[in-house]
Design a protein around this motif. Structure first.
Motif, PDB file in Angstrom:
ATOM      1  N   SER A  76      13.273   9.494   5.748  1.00 46.67           N
ATOM      2  CA  SER A  76      12.041   9.145   6.450  1.00 46.67           C
ATOM      3  C   SER A  76      11.435  10.355   7.149  1.00 46.67           C
ATOM      4  CB  SER A  76      12.323   8.042   7.479  1.00 46.67           C
ATOM      5  OG  SER A  76      11.218   7.856   8.339  1.00 46.67           O
ATOM      6  N   GLN A  87       9.021   5.175  -0.668  1.00 48.11           N
ATOM      7  CA  GLN A  87       8.364   5.503   0.597  1.00 48.11           C
ATOM      8  C   GLN A  87       6.854   5.423   0.420  1.00 48.11           C
ATOM      9  OE1 GLN A  87       8.263   9.649   1.793  1.00 48.11           O
ATOM     10  NE2 GLN A  87       8.819   9.109   3.911  1.00 48.11           N
ATOM     11  N   ARG A  90       0.644   6.156   4.526  1.00 45.26           N
ATOM     12  CA  ARG A  90      -0.771   5.765   4.505  1.00 45.26           C
ATOM     13  C   ARG A  90      -1.456   6.262   5.777  1.00 45.26           C
ATOM     14  NH1 ARG A  90      -0.709   0.022   4.197  1.00 45.26           N
ATOM     15  NH2 ARG A  90      -0.638   0.169   1.919  1.00 45.26           N
ATOM     16  N   GLU A 113      -3.180   7.746   0.681  1.00 36.34           N
ATOM     17  CA  GLU A 113      -2.038   6.861   0.457  1.00 36.34           C
ATOM     18  C   GLU A 113      -1.143   7.495  -0.598  1.00 36.34           C
ATOM     19  OE1 GLU A 113      -2.338   2.413   0.481  1.00 36.34           O
ATOM     20  OE2 GLU A 113      -1.811   2.664  -1.628  1.00 36.34           O
ATOM     21  N   ASP A 143      10.217  -2.056   4.693  1.00 38.85           N
ATOM     22  CA  ASP A 143      10.280  -2.073   6.148  1.00 38.85           C
ATOM     23  C   ASP A 143       9.298  -1.054   6.717  1.00 38.85           C
ATOM     24  OD1 ASP A 143      12.328  -3.943   6.025  1.00 38.85           O
ATOM     25  OD2 ASP A 143      13.885  -2.391   5.937  1.00 38.85           O
ATOM     26  N   VAL A 144       8.671  -1.407   7.832  1.00 38.00           N
ATOM     27  CA  VAL A 144       7.777  -0.479   8.528  1.00 38.00           C
ATOM     28  C   VAL A 144       8.636   0.450   9.390  1.00 38.00           C
ATOM     29  CG1 VAL A 144       5.882  -0.250  10.162  1.00 38.00           C
ATOM     30  CG2 VAL A 144       5.896  -2.151   8.545  1.00 38.00           C
ATOM     31  N   SER A 146       7.352   3.435  10.748  1.00 37.39           N
ATOM     32  CA  SER A 146       6.520   3.980  11.813  1.00 37.39           C
ATOM     33  C   SER A 146       5.084   3.514  11.597  1.00 37.39           C
ATOM     34  CB  SER A 146       6.580   5.515  11.809  1.00 37.39           C
ATOM     35  OG  SER A 146       5.678   6.063  12.749  1.00 37.39           O
ATOM     36  N   ASP A 147       4.425   3.171  12.708  1.00 39.15           N
ATOM     37  CA  ASP A 147       3.012   2.774  12.659  1.00 39.15           C
ATOM     38  C   ASP A 147       2.366   3.279  13.951  1.00 39.15           C
ATOM     39  OD1 ASP A 147       0.616   1.698  11.943  1.00 39.15           O
ATOM     40  OD2 ASP A 147       1.190  -0.388  12.255  1.00 39.15           O
ATOM     41  N   GLN A 173      -4.801   6.033  12.171  1.00 44.04           N
ATOM     42  CA  GLN A 173      -3.554   5.276  12.126  1.00 44.04           C
ATOM     43  C   GLN A 173      -2.692   5.797  10.975  1.00 44.04           C
ATOM     44  OE1 GLN A 173      -4.081   1.078  11.583  1.00 44.04           O
ATOM     45  NE2 GLN A 173      -1.930   0.599  11.940  1.00 44.04           N
ATOM     46  N   THR A 175       0.853   5.225   8.955  1.00 44.68           N
ATOM     47  CA  THR A 175       1.872   4.200   8.703  1.00 44.68           C
ATOM     48  C   THR A 175       2.872   4.712   7.666  1.00 44.68           C
ATOM     49  OG1 THR A 175       0.237   2.475   9.124  1.00 44.68           O
ATOM     50  CG2 THR A 175       2.262   1.806   8.037  1.00 44.68           C
ATOM     51  N   GLU A 176       4.130   4.461   7.935  1.00 47.53           N
ATOM     52  CA  GLU A 176       5.192   4.770   6.968  1.00 47.53           C
ATOM     53  C   GLU A 176       6.011   3.513   6.719  1.00 47.53           C
ATOM     54  OE1 GLU A 176       9.063   7.697   6.242  1.00 47.53           O
ATOM     55  OE2 GLU A 176       8.196   7.479   8.250  1.00 47.53           O
ATOM     56  N   LYS A 177       6.133   3.175   5.439  1.00 53.02           N
ATOM     57  CA  LYS A 177       6.987   2.063   5.025  1.00 53.02           C
ATOM     58  C   LYS A 177       8.021   2.580   4.039  1.00 53.02           C
ATOM     59  CE  LYS A 177       3.523  -1.629   5.515  1.00 53.02           C
ATOM     60  NZ  LYS A 177       2.836  -2.755   4.806  1.00 53.02           N
TER      61      LYS A 177
END
Length: 341
Positions: A76, A87, A90, A113, A143-144, A146-147, A173, A175-177
Motif C-alpha cells: 500500500s 490496488q 483514484r 484512476e 478494502d478502502v 485510505s480516503d 480527494q 482514495t486507495e483501495k
C-alpha cells in the motif's frame, strides 16, 4: 413545434425507463445464472471435473478461496503494513460550479484512476485456481485503505477568477483501495484448464455472463442483487406510468386538435359553398360586357386591385391571381371588394 415540450419530456422519460429496464433485466438474469451455477470446492477433484467436460471448460461456476499472490504482493502507498494483489488509486477534484441559471452546485471531476494488479490465485488447502483479469469483474470487492480529502485554500485572485469563470475548487480527494492477500472471496465465472492441464483458471465468461469477485457468500450476493432488482422494478413502474400519462396527454391533445381542424375545415367548406351559392343567386344574369370579369367572362366584376385601381375580376377568379393585374400587369399589393352600381 406544437408538441415540442411534451415530446422532449416523453423522450427523456423513455431514456430513463429504458436504462432502468436494462438494469432490471441485467440483475434478474444475473440472479438466475448465479442460482443455477454449481458451487465447486477447490480440492484435488476439481481439476478432474473440469477435464472431463468438453473443451476442458465449465461455462459458469462459483468457487471460494483465500487470495494468494503469485509473486511479491503490492504494498500500500499509504500503509506499508498492508499488501495485496489489486490496488486502485483514484484522484478526484471537488469543485463548485455555476449553472446557466446562476446557482452554484457541487461537482466531482475524475482526474486520474490507476489499477495495479499482481497475478494471484484462490487457495484452499493447498489447491489453487488462478484468477484472470480481475479488473474486468462486475463486482470486485476491495478494502478502502485510505480516503483523504485535501481542501483548497483559495487566494483573493482565485476567488475573483472563480467568480468570472464559474468554477471554484473545493479540494482534491485521494482514495486507495486494495484487495488484500489472505482475504476470503467468492469467484463466479468461467472455469477452464490450461492447455497442459496443470493449472485451473477462473476468467470472465465468454457468453457475457457477469463475472464476480466478492467477499460475500452466494446467498448474500443473490440477496443484494434481488434488492437492486426490486429498486429498478419500482423505477420501471414509475417511469413507465409517467410515460403512459404523457403519451395519453399527447394523444388526447393531438386528437382534439385534429377534430378542431377537421371541424374548421368542414365549416369553411360549408361557408364557401353557401357564399358561392348566395352570390350566384343575387348576380344579374343579363350584365353588359363591360361589367363581366375579364378572366371567366361569366361573373360580374367584384374586386378592385390596388394600387392600379382596376376593377376587373370576380371574387372566384381573384383567389387564383395574386401577383399581377390581368389588365395592366402591375403588381398587386391589396384586393378589396368593389360595388358597381
Amino acid at each position: 413545434m406544437d408538441y415540442l415540450g411534451e415530446a422532449i419530456a416523453l423522450g427523456v422519460d423513455a431514456i430513463i425507463f429504458g436504462a432502468c429496464m436494462k438494469q432490471y433485466l441485467k440483475n434478474k438474469n444475473a440472479m438466475s445464472m448465479i442460482q443455477g451455477a454449481p458451487y465447486l470446492d477447490i480440492d484435488k477433484d476439481l481439476k478432474e471435473i473440469v477435464q472431463t467436460h468438453p473443451d476442458q471448460k465449465l461455462s459458469y461456476v462459483s468457487i471460494r478461496g483465500m487470495v494468494k499472490p503469485m509473486g511479491n504482493p503490492i504494498v500500500s502507498s499509504n500503509n506499508p503494513k498492508v499488501s495485496g494483489v489489486v490496488q486502485l488509486l483514484r484522484i478526484r477534484e471537488h469543485v463548485i460550479q455555476r449553472s446557466t441559471a446562476g446557482f452554484w452546485s457541487d461537482h466531482e471531476r475524475l482526474i486520474q484512476e490507476v489499477h495495479n494488479v499482481m497475478p494471484f490465485v484462490l487457495d484452499s488447502n493447498g489447491y489453487t485456481v488462478e484468477i484472470v483479469d480481475p479488473v474486468a469483474a462486475d463486482i470486485l470487492d476491495m478494502d478502502v485503505i485510505s480516503d483523504v480529502f485535501t481542501p483548497t485554500v483559495p487566494s483573493v485572485m482565485d476567488h475573483i477568477w472563480g467568480f468570472f469563470a464559474g468554477v471554484r475548487q473545493r479540494g482534491v480527494q485521494t482514495t486507495e483501495k486494495m484487495l488484500r492477500k489472505g482475504t476470503m472471496i467468492t469467484g463466479i465465472g468461467e472455469l477452464v484448464a490450461s492447455k497442459d492441464g496443470s493449472t485451473l483458471k477462473l476468467q470472465p465468461p465468454t457468453n457475457e455472463a457477469p463475472f464476480y469477485l466478492t467477499n460475500m457468500q452466494i446467498t448474500s450476493l443473490v440477496r443484494k442483487l434481488d434488492d437492486t432488482k426490486k429498486t429498478y422494478r419500482w423505477l420501471c413502474l414509475l417511469f413507465g406510468t409517467v410515460g403512459l400519462v404523457l403519451g395519453g396527454l399527447m394523444a388526447r391533445r393531438f386528437y382534439k386538435d385534429y377534430c378542431k381542424k377537421r371541424d374548421d375545415l368542414r365549416t369553411r367548406e360549408e361557408l364557401e359553398r353557401n357564399r358561392v351559392e348566395r352570390r350566384r343567386r343575387v348576380r344579374d344574369d343579363d350584365l353588359p360586357e363591360i361589367h363581366l370579369c375579364v378572366v371567366c367572362r361569366i361573373n360580374p366584376r367584384e374586386i378592385i386591385l390596388l394600387p392600379c385601381g382596376h376593377v376587373c375580376l370576380c371574387e372566384d377568379c381573384s383567389t387564383g391571381i395574386v401577383d399581377n393585374c390581368p389588365v395592366c400587369r402591375s403588381a398587386i399589393d391589396k384586393k378589396s371588394a368593389a360595388y358597381i352600381s
